[in-house]
Design a protein around this motif. Structure first.
Motif, PDB file in Angstrom:
ATOM      1  N   ALA A   8       0.842  -1.191   0.000  1.00 29.03           N
ATOM      2  CA  ALA A   8       0.000   0.000   0.000  1.00 29.03           C
ATOM      3  C   ALA A   8       0.871   1.232   0.000  1.00 29.03           C
ATOM      4  CB  ALA A   8      -0.911   0.006   1.224  1.00 29.03           C
ATOM      5  N   ALA A   9       0.441   2.238  -0.774  1.00 28.26           N
ATOM      6  CA  ALA A   9       1.205   3.473  -0.823  1.00 28.26           C
ATOM      7  C   ALA A   9       1.011   4.259   0.469  1.00 28.26           C
ATOM      8  CB  ALA A   9       0.771   4.313  -2.016  1.00 28.26           C
ATOM      9  N   LEU A  10      -0.143   4.100   1.118  1.00 29.23           N
ATOM     10  CA  LEU A  10      -0.435   4.785   2.379  1.00 29.23           C
ATOM     11  C   LEU A  10      -0.475   3.745   3.483  1.00 29.23           C
ATOM     12  CD1 LEU A  10      -3.391   7.001   1.176  1.00 29.23           C
ATOM     13  CD2 LEU A  10      -1.046   7.732   1.518  1.00 29.23           C
ATOM     14  N   SER A  11      -0.209   4.182   4.670  1.00 27.44           N
ATOM     15  CA  SER A  11      -0.250   3.281   5.817  1.00 27.44           C
ATOM     16  C   SER A  11      -1.708   3.121   6.262  1.00 27.44           C
ATOM     17  CB  SER A  11       0.583   3.863   6.955  1.00 27.44           C
ATOM     18  OG  SER A  11       0.508   3.023   8.076  1.00 27.44           O
ATOM     19  N   ILE A  12      -2.206   1.879   6.281  1.00 26.52           N
ATOM     20  CA  ILE A  12      -3.577   1.582   6.691  1.00 26.52           C
ATOM     21  C   ILE A  12      -3.515   0.890   8.049  1.00 26.52           C
ATOM     22  CG2 ILE A  12      -5.702   0.369   6.104  1.00 26.52           C
ATOM     23  CD1 ILE A  12      -4.775   0.420   3.171  1.00 26.52           C
ATOM     24  N   PRO A  13      -4.233   1.427   9.058  1.00 27.58           N
ATOM     25  CA  PRO A  13      -4.185   0.822  10.395  1.00 27.58           C
ATOM     26  C   PRO A  13      -4.667  -0.634  10.360  1.00 27.58           C
ATOM     27  CG  PRO A  13      -5.389   2.922  10.439  1.00 27.58           C
ATOM     28  CD  PRO A  13      -5.082   2.606   9.010  1.00 27.58           C
ATOM     29  N   PHE A  14      -4.052  -1.453  11.158  1.00 27.04           N
ATOM     30  CA  PHE A  14      -4.388  -2.873  11.330  1.00 27.04           C
ATOM     31  C   PHE A  14      -4.195  -3.689  10.047  1.00 27.04           C
ATOM     32  CE2 PHE A  14      -7.357  -0.400  14.074  1.00 27.04           C
ATOM     33  CZ  PHE A  14      -6.771  -0.702  15.296  1.00 27.04           C
ATOM     34  N   VAL A  15      -3.426  -3.224   9.110  1.00 29.33           N
ATOM     35  CA  VAL A  15      -3.203  -3.944   7.866  1.00 29.33           C
ATOM     36  C   VAL A  15      -1.694  -4.003   7.603  1.00 29.33           C
ATOM     37  CG1 VAL A  15      -3.593  -3.911   5.372  1.00 29.33           C
ATOM     38  CG2 VAL A  15      -5.393  -3.122   6.916  1.00 29.33           C
ATOM     39  N   GLU A  16      -1.274  -5.191   7.225  1.00 28.58           N
ATOM     40  CA  GLU A  16       0.138  -5.301   6.831  1.00 28.58           C
ATOM     41  C   GLU A  16       0.332  -4.450   5.584  1.00 28.58           C
ATOM     42  OE1 GLU A  16       1.481  -9.300   6.305  1.00 28.58           O
ATOM     43  OE2 GLU A  16       0.195 -10.017   7.934  1.00 28.58           O
ATOM     44  N   GLU A  17       1.518  -3.909   5.417  1.00 29.97           N
ATOM     45  CA  GLU A  17       1.746  -3.015   4.292  1.00 29.97           C
ATOM     46  C   GLU A  17       1.835  -3.744   2.961  1.00 29.97           C
ATOM     47  OE1 GLU A  17       4.673   0.012   4.754  1.00 29.97           O
ATOM     48  OE2 GLU A  17       4.106   0.338   6.828  1.00 29.97           O
ATOM     49  N   CYS A  18       2.248  -4.956   2.992  1.00 31.20           N
ATOM     50  CA  CYS A  18       2.389  -5.701   1.738  1.00 31.20           C
ATOM     51  C   CYS A  18       1.618  -7.020   1.834  1.00 31.20           C
ATOM     52  CB  CYS A  18       3.865  -5.984   1.445  1.00 31.20           C
ATOM     53  SG  CYS A  18       4.831  -4.488   1.171  1.00 31.20           S
ATOM     54  N   MET A  19       0.819  -7.309   0.800  1.00 29.84           N
ATOM     55  CA  MET A  19       0.033  -8.539   0.765  1.00 29.84           C
ATOM     56  C   MET A  19      -0.065  -9.000  -0.677  1.00 29.84           C
ATOM     57  SD  MET A  19      -3.153  -7.893   3.376  1.00 29.84           S
ATOM     58  CE  MET A  19      -3.629  -6.249   2.891  1.00 29.84           C
ATOM     59  N   MET A  21      -2.187 -10.359  -4.006  1.00 27.27           N
ATOM     60  CA  MET A  21      -3.387  -9.828  -4.645  1.00 27.27           C
ATOM     61  C   MET A  21      -4.655 -10.454  -4.041  1.00 27.27           C
ATOM     62  SD  MET A  21      -4.502  -7.624  -6.694  1.00 27.27           S
ATOM     63  CE  MET A  21      -3.180  -7.110  -7.772  1.00 27.27           C
ATOM     64  N   SER A  22      -4.662 -11.747  -3.738  1.00 26.79           N
ATOM     65  CA  SER A  22      -5.851 -12.384  -3.155  1.00 26.79           C
ATOM     66  C   SER A  22      -6.092 -11.882  -1.733  1.00 26.79           C
ATOM     67  CB  SER A  22      -5.706 -13.910  -3.180  1.00 26.79           C
ATOM     68  OG  SER A  22      -4.626 -14.314  -2.369  1.00 26.79           O
ATOM     69  N   GLU A  23      -5.014 -11.604  -0.997  1.00 24.86           N
ATOM     70  CA  GLU A  23      -5.180 -11.054   0.342  1.00 24.86           C
ATOM     71  C   GLU A  23      -5.781  -9.645   0.278  1.00 24.86           C
ATOM     72  OE1 GLU A  23      -1.622 -13.322   2.792  1.00 24.86           O
ATOM     73  OE2 GLU A  23      -1.141 -11.473   1.708  1.00 24.86           O
ATOM     74  N   TRP A  24      -5.308  -8.850  -0.694  1.00 24.91           N
ATOM     75  CA  TRP A  24      -5.876  -7.520  -0.869  1.00 24.91           C
ATOM     76  C   TRP A  24      -7.365  -7.621  -1.261  1.00 24.91           C
ATOM     77  CZ3 TRP A  24      -4.353  -3.207   1.086  1.00 24.91           C
ATOM     78  CH2 TRP A  24      -3.018  -2.930   1.271  1.00 24.91           C
ATOM     79  N   GLY A  25      -7.711  -8.571  -2.080  1.00 25.62           N
ATOM     80  CA  GLY A  25      -9.111  -8.770  -2.475  1.00 25.62           C
ATOM     81  C   GLY A  25      -9.976  -9.115  -1.270  1.00 25.62           C
ATOM     82  N   THR A  26      -9.480  -9.991  -0.427  1.00 25.32           N
ATOM     83  CA  THR A  26     -10.191 -10.368   0.796  1.00 25.32           C
ATOM     84  C   THR A  26     -10.340  -9.159   1.720  1.00 25.32           C
ATOM     85  OG1 THR A  26      -9.285 -12.603   0.620  1.00 25.32           O
ATOM     86  CG2 THR A  26     -10.191 -11.959   2.755  1.00 25.32           C
ATOM     87  N   PHE A  27      -9.265  -8.383   1.832  1.00 19.95           N
ATOM     88  CA  PHE A  27      -9.286  -7.191   2.685  1.00 19.95           C
ATOM     89  C   PHE A  27     -10.383  -6.223   2.231  1.00 19.95           C
ATOM     90  CE2 PHE A  27      -7.986  -2.717   3.001  1.00 19.95           C
ATOM     91  CZ  PHE A  27      -8.052  -2.543   4.367  1.00 19.95           C
ATOM     92  N   TRP A  28     -10.423  -5.903   0.930  1.00 19.44           N
ATOM     93  CA  TRP A  28     -11.406  -4.938   0.432  1.00 19.44           C
ATOM     94  C   TRP A  28     -12.831  -5.497   0.526  1.00 19.44           C
ATOM     95  CZ3 TRP A  28     -10.072  -0.258   0.622  1.00 19.44           C
ATOM     96  CH2 TRP A  28      -8.777   0.145   0.347  1.00 19.44           C
ATOM     97  N   THR A  29     -12.983  -6.782   0.352  1.00 22.82           N
ATOM     98  CA  THR A  29     -14.312  -7.388   0.508  1.00 22.82           C
ATOM     99  C   THR A  29     -14.782  -7.264   1.957  1.00 22.82           C
ATOM    100  OG1 THR A  29     -13.848  -8.953  -1.260  1.00 22.82           O
ATOM    101  CG2 THR A  29     -15.645  -9.517   0.239  1.00 22.82           C
ATOM    102  N   ALA A  30     -13.895  -7.586   2.900  1.00 21.12           N
ATOM    103  CA  ALA A  30     -14.238  -7.486   4.327  1.00 21.12           C
ATOM    104  C   ALA A  30     -14.540  -6.042   4.706  1.00 21.12           C
ATOM    105  CB  ALA A  30     -13.102  -8.038   5.182  1.00 21.12           C
ATOM    106  N   LEU A  31     -13.751  -5.113   4.195  1.00 19.85           N
ATOM    107  CA  LEU A  31     -13.984  -3.701   4.488  1.00 19.85           C
ATOM    108  C   LEU A  31     -15.342  -3.264   3.936  1.00 19.85           C
ATOM    109  CD1 LEU A  31     -12.832  -1.095   5.709  1.00 19.85           C
ATOM    110  CD2 LEU A  31     -11.868  -0.582   3.454  1.00 19.85           C
ATOM    111  N   GLY A  32     -15.679  -3.721   2.740  1.00 11.21           N
ATOM    112  CA  GLY A  32     -16.981  -3.393   2.148  1.00 11.21           C
ATOM    113  C   GLY A  32     -18.131  -3.948   2.971  1.00 11.21           C
TER     114      GLY A  32
END
Length: 182
Positions: A8-19, A21-32
């Motif tokens: 991630a270009a920005l620091s997101i709380p409670f999220v590892e900075e690097c993941m 693509m499937s982990e990022w997909g899961t993250f955005w789905t959970a956030l939604g």
């Protein structure tokens, strides 16, 4: 082939900075999902609040309409020439009440009291208010010796009127004037 990490270009709380693509997909789905649930709960709370407000406003409007209707009935008693003429003679035993012209007017008055009684019986008017405002006149008519000349006020013909008079008498005997709360 090793999984490619995306950072991630920005620091997101409670999220590892690097993941991956499937982990990022899961993250955005959970956030939604979390955002959707939050908005649904907020919308539900707003809906409940608005429904309660509308219900309260509706009750106030209904109460106001009942009050306006009641006052219109009370005004009718004084504004209608026939009813007012009878009303003027109710407190006494005036000879005018024996006049043949008054018989229809007296029947009209009895019918008016019966209309009030029917509204009380159907819970459209509060009984205490109706007895307070119209009970005295009904009892004067019932007990007036000259009022009853020419009209058979026996229960068989005017039982709704008589029933209202009975409950008005009970009301006047049991309710001290200081205790009336409308």
């Amino acid at each position: 082939m090793a999984d490619v990490l995306y950072c991630a270009a920005l620091s997101i709380p409670f999220v590892e900075e690097c993941m991956t693509m499937s982990e990022w997909g899961t993250f955005w789905t959970a956030l939604g999902v979390v955002l959707a649930i939050t908005l649904a709960i907020g919308g539900g709370a707003k809906l409940i609040f608005e429904l309660q407000r509308l219900r309260k406003q509706s009750e106030e409007d209904a109460s106001l309409k009942r009050t306006e209707f009641f006052l219109a009935q009370h005004r009718r008693l004084f504004d209608d020439p026939d009813l007012y003429e009878v009303l003027c003679y109710l407190d006494g035993d005036d000879e005018w009440l024996l006049n043949l012209e008054m018989w229809d007017k007296k029947r009209k008055f009895l019918t008016f009291i019966e209309e009030i009684a029917l509204l009380v019986n159907s819970k459209k008017l509060e009984a205490d208010v109706a007895h307070y405002m119209f009970g005295h006149y009904a009892l004067c008519a019932l007990n007036g010796k000259r009022f009853n000349v020419g009209i058979d006020t026996k229960e068989a013909h005017w039982w709704v009127f008589r029933d209202f008079c009975d409950s008005a008498k009970i009301f006047s005997e049991k309710t001290p004037r200081k205790m009336l709360k409308f």
